[in-house]
Design an enzyme around this catalytic site. Structure first.
Site, mmCIF file in Angstrom:
data_model
loop_
_atom_site.group_PDB
_atom_site.id
_atom_site.type_symbol
_atom_site.label_atom_id
_atom_site.label_comp_id
_atom_site.label_asym_id
_atom_site.label_seq_id
_atom_site.Cartn_x
_atom_site.Cartn_y
_atom_site.Cartn_z
ATOM 1 N N CYS A 89 -12.300 3.985 1.839
ATOM 2 C CA CYS A 89 -13.410 3.858 2.785
ATOM 3 C C CYS A 89 -13.010 4.308 4.187
ATOM 4 C CB CYS A 89 -13.894 2.404 2.815
ATOM 5 S SG CYS A 89 -15.175 2.120 4.025
ATOM 6 N N GLU B 82 -24.081 14.334 -0.140
ATOM 7 C CA GLU B 82 -23.724 14.092 1.270
ATOM 8 C C GLU B 82 -22.941 15.267 1.843
ATOM 9 O OE1 GLU B 82 -23.663 9.207 1.371
ATOM 10 O OE2 GLU B 82 -21.755 10.239 1.256
ATOM 11 N N CYS C 85 -16.076 6.541 3.381
ATOM 12 C CA CYS C 85 -17.254 6.167 4.179
ATOM 13 C C CYS C 85 -17.132 6.495 5.665
ATOM 14 C CB CYS C 85 -17.507 4.664 4.067
ATOM 15 S SG CYS C 85 -17.176 3.955 2.462
ATOM 16 N N TYR D 43 -23.719 10.916 -5.034
ATOM 17 C CA TYR D 43 -23.574 10.605 -3.607
ATOM 18 C C TYR D 43 -22.746 11.665 -2.868
ATOM 19 C CZ TYR D 43 -24.812 5.567 -4.100
ATOM 20 O OH TYR D 43 -25.427 4.364 -4.304
ATOM 21 N N HIS E 161 -44.787 -1.302 16.358
ATOM 22 C CA HIS E 161 -45.421 -0.009 16.601
ATOM 23 C C HIS E 161 -44.911 0.615 17.891
ATOM 24 C CE1 HIS E 161 -48.544 2.966 16.187
ATOM 25 N NE2 HIS E 161 -48.882 2.762 17.448
ATOM 26 N N GLU F 97 -42.963 0.700 10.169
ATOM 27 C CA GLU F 97 -44.181 -0.107 10.125
ATOM 28 C C GLU F 97 -44.995 0.185 8.859
ATOM 29 O OE1 GLU F 97 -47.379 0.872 13.099
ATOM 30 O OE2 GLU F 97 -45.941 2.384 13.741
ATOM 31 N N GLU G 16 0.864 -1.185 0.000
ATOM 32 C CA GLU G 16 0.000 0.000 0.000
ATOM 33 C C GLU G 16 0.900 1.234 0.000
ATOM 34 O OE1 GLU G 16 -3.336 0.994 -0.128
ATOM 35 O OE2 GLU G 16 -2.384 2.963 0.053
ATOM 36 N N LYS H 55 -16.629 10.239 6.560
ATOM 37 C CA LYS H 55 -17.876 10.873 6.102
ATOM 38 C C LYS H 55 -18.991 10.678 7.121
ATOM 39 C CE LYS H 55 -20.826 8.673 4.261
ATOM 40 N NZ LYS H 55 -20.840 8.208 2.886
#
Ligand code: NDP
Length: 462
Positions: free
Chosen positions: A43, A184, A48, A180, A439, A444, A35, A51
Site C-alpha cells: 500500500c 487505474e 495505494c 483495478y 445544494h 444531492e 520485513e 498510485k
C-alpha cells in the site's frame, strides 16, 4: 523465565502486519516484526499511496484544459516524470519512517530481514540465520503481481511494481487486464501524455462492478483517447526491431508499444515461507487458509491481509489485524466482518461503490427497485466537458433497504465512504428520501431520486 522469546512475532511489515505488531506492543506484549523489503508494504511503497499521488499528477492535464472555460489562461505546460518520481519517493520515505517510528515508539522490535517459519513456534531470520521463538506468529506477507509466467515474453513486461519507477516515461503502453490496476494505470498514463491501449479478455472492463459504471467508464475512457480492446488477450510479447515491444494477440493483432504492463491479479506471497514444513495449509492459489478468526491450520499461527486472499484491500487487512488483537489479547473474540465493503477505482472519472450491483441484487432479491440518475456535473459546464455522472441506488423492494450504491464521476470514492455508513446501518430508501439535500453538489442526487427508474421482478426488468 518466559517460555518463548516473544509473545508475538509478525512476518511482514505491511498494513496488516504493522497494525497487529503495533497494537500488541501497545498492550505490553513482547513483539518482534520482520520485513524483507521496505516498511509499509504494498500500500505505502508500491500501491495505494504512490498510485493516488500519480492519479493527482495525471489530472492536471485536464485541469489546465478546463481552466480556459473559467477564464484562466494557463499558457504552455510541460510534465517532468523525474520530478514526479522524486517527489513521490520523498513522500514514501516520510511515510515509511512513520511506520518504523510507530513500531519503535510502542516498543516492538524491528527486524530488517526476511523471516520464515521453521517450527510451529519458531521463526528464522534468513539473513542472519538466527532463530527465535514466539507464542503466537502472524503471517502478513501480502501478495505479489501475477507474473503470468506462461506468457512467452512475460519477462519483457512490467507490473505495477515497476510502473512507479520507470527510468523514462514510455511514449506508448499496452496494459493487459480489466481490473483495478489495469484501469487505474490506463488513466494515469493517459493523463501523463502516454498513448494507452488496454486489452482485456472479457466483454467489459471491471467484471465485478455494476454494469452502468462499467459501460460509463469505458465510454469516458475511450472518449479521452484510451484504446480499449475487449475479448482479446496477449499471446506473446517480443522485442520489436526498431526498439520497443510488440505483442501478438489471440485475435491476430500486432500491437507495438514502448512498454507492456501486466495487471492480471495478485498472488498470495507464500512461496518459501516454510508453510509446508510446519503444516500451514494453503489453497490451490497458495493463499493461507484461515478460519473466521484468522487462525491457520497450526495452533498459534495466524494469517491476515492479502496473503489469505479474502479481500485484497488495505482497510480489510487493518481490520483483520484489529480483530486478531481483540480476539487474542483483549479477550473479545471478534471475527472480521467482510460484508458491505465500500471500494473505489481511481479511474478518471472515478468509481465509488458499496453493496450489491444491480445484477447481484436481482439474483438475491425477488423485487428490486433501481434509482438511476445520469447527468452532466456542474463542474463540467463551463469547462465544456461532455462528462456524464452516473448515480445508482439499488433497493430491495420487500424490506425497502438500500442494498447497493454506485457512483461514476468526480469524488465518487469520497462519496462511497460516506454511503457505506447508511448501507452498513441497513437504512431504507425512505431514510435517504427524508434527508435534506446539500445544494449545489453532485451528491444531492442521492437523496432526490424519488421514483424508481425501473423495477426488477424475479430477475426480469419491468
Ligand atoms: P483484479 O482482480 O482487479 O483484476 C485482474 C484482471 O486480470 C481482471 O480483469 C481479470 O479478468 C484479468 N485476468 C486475470 N487472469 C488473467 C489471465 N490469465 N488472462 C487474462 N486476463 C486475466 O486485480 P488487479 O491486479 O487489478 O488488482 C489486484 C487487487 O488489488 C484487486 O483485486 C484489489 O483488491 C486491489 N487493488 C485495489 C485498488 C483500490 O482499492 N483502488 C487499486 C489496485 C488494486 P476477469 O475479470 O475476467 O477475471
Amino acid at each position: 523465565m518466559a517460555a518463548y522469546d516473544y509473545d508475538l512475532f509478525v512476518i511482514g511489515g505491511g498494513s496488516g502486519g504493522v497494525r497487529a505488531a503495533r497494537m500488541a506492543a501497545s498492550l505490553g506484549k513482547r513483539v518482534a516484526i520482520a520485513e524483507e523489503s521496505r516498511w509499509g508494504g504494498t500500500c505505502v511503497i508500491r500501491g495505494c499511496v504512490p498510485k493516488k499521488l500519480f492519479v493527482y499528477a495525471s489530472q492536471f492535464h485536464e485541469h489546465f484544459k478546463d481552466a480556459a472555460g473559467y477564464g484562466w489562461n494557463v499558457g504552455e505546460t510541460r510534465f517532468d516524470w523525474q520530478t514526479l518520481k522524486a517527489a513521490k519517493d520523498t513522500e514514501i520515505a516520510r511515510l515509511e519512517g512513520l511506520y518504523r517510528s510507530g513500531l519503535d515508539n510502542h516498543g516492538a522490535q524491528i527486524i530488517d530481514d526476511r523471516a520464515i517459519l521453521v517450527g510451529p513456534h519458531t521463526v528464522q531470520r534468513v539473513g542472519s540465520g538466527v532463530t527465535c521463538t514466539a507464542e503466537r506468529i502472524v503471517i502478513a506477507t501480502g501478495a505479489l503481481p501475477n507474473p503470468h509466467a506462461a506468457l512467452p515474453g512475460h519477462e519483457l513486461c512490467i507490473s505495477s511494481n515497476e510502473a512507479f519507477d520507470l527510468k523514462t516515461l514510455p511514449r506508448s503502453i499496452l496494459i493487459a487486464g480489466g481490473g483495478y490496476i489495469a484501469v487505474e494505470f490506463a488513466n494515469i498514463f493517459h493523463g501523463l501524455g502516454v498513448e494507452v491501449t488496454l486489452i482485456y479478455r472479457g466483454q467489459e472492463i471491471l467484471s465485478r462492478f455494476d454494469h452502468d459504471l462499467r459501460q460509463g467508464l469505458h465510454a469516458a475512457m475511450e472518449e479521452k483517447g484510451i484504446r480499449i480492446l475487449l475479448t482479446d488477450v496477449i499471446e506473446q510479447v517480443q522485442r520489436a526491431d526498431g526498439g520497443g515491444l510488440v505483442a501478438t494477440t489471440l485475435s491476430g493483432q500486432s500491437l507495438a508499444a514502448d512498454a507492456v504492463m501486466l495487471a492480471l491479479g495478485r498472488e498470495p506471497n507464500t512461496r518459501g515461507l516454510g508453510l509446508e514444513a510446519v503444516g500451514v495449509d494453503t489453497d490451490e492459489r497458495g493463499a493461507i487458509i484461515v478460519d473466521a478468526y484468522s487462525r491457520t491450520s497450526v495452533p498459534g499461527i495466524y494469517a491476515l491481509g492479502d496473503v489469505t486472499n479474502r479481500v485484497q484491500l488495505t482497510p480489510v487487512a487493518i481490520h483483520e489485524a484489529m480483530c486478531f488483537i481483540d480476539t487474542e489479547y483483549r479477550n473479545q473474540p471478534t471475527a472480521p466482518d467482510h460484508e458491505l465493503i465500500a471500494t473505489a477505482v481511481f479511474s478518471q472519472p472515478e468509481i465509488g461503490t458499496v453493496g450489491l450491483s444491480e445484477e447481484e441484487a436481482a439474483r438475491c432479491h425477488e423485487d428490486v427497485e433501481v434509482y438511476l440518475a445520469r447527468f452532466r456535473p456542474m463542474k463540467a459546464t463551463l469547462s465544456g466537458r461532455t462528462d456524464r455522472m452516473v448515480m445508482k441506488l439499488v433497493v430491495d423492494a420487500a424490506s425497502r433497504t438500500v442494498v447497493g450504491a454506485h457512483i461514476l464521476g468526480h469524488d465518487a470514492g469520497e462519496m462511497a465512504q460516506l454511503l457505506a455508513i447508511p448501507l452498513k446501518a441497513g437504512l431504507s430508501k425512505e431514510a435517504f428520501g427524508r434527508t435534506m439535500a446539500v445544494h449545489p453538489t453532485a451528491a444531492e442526487e442521492l437523496v432526490t431520486m424519488y421514483t424508481p427508474s425501473y423495477r426488477i421482478h424475479k430477475g426480469e426488468r419491468t
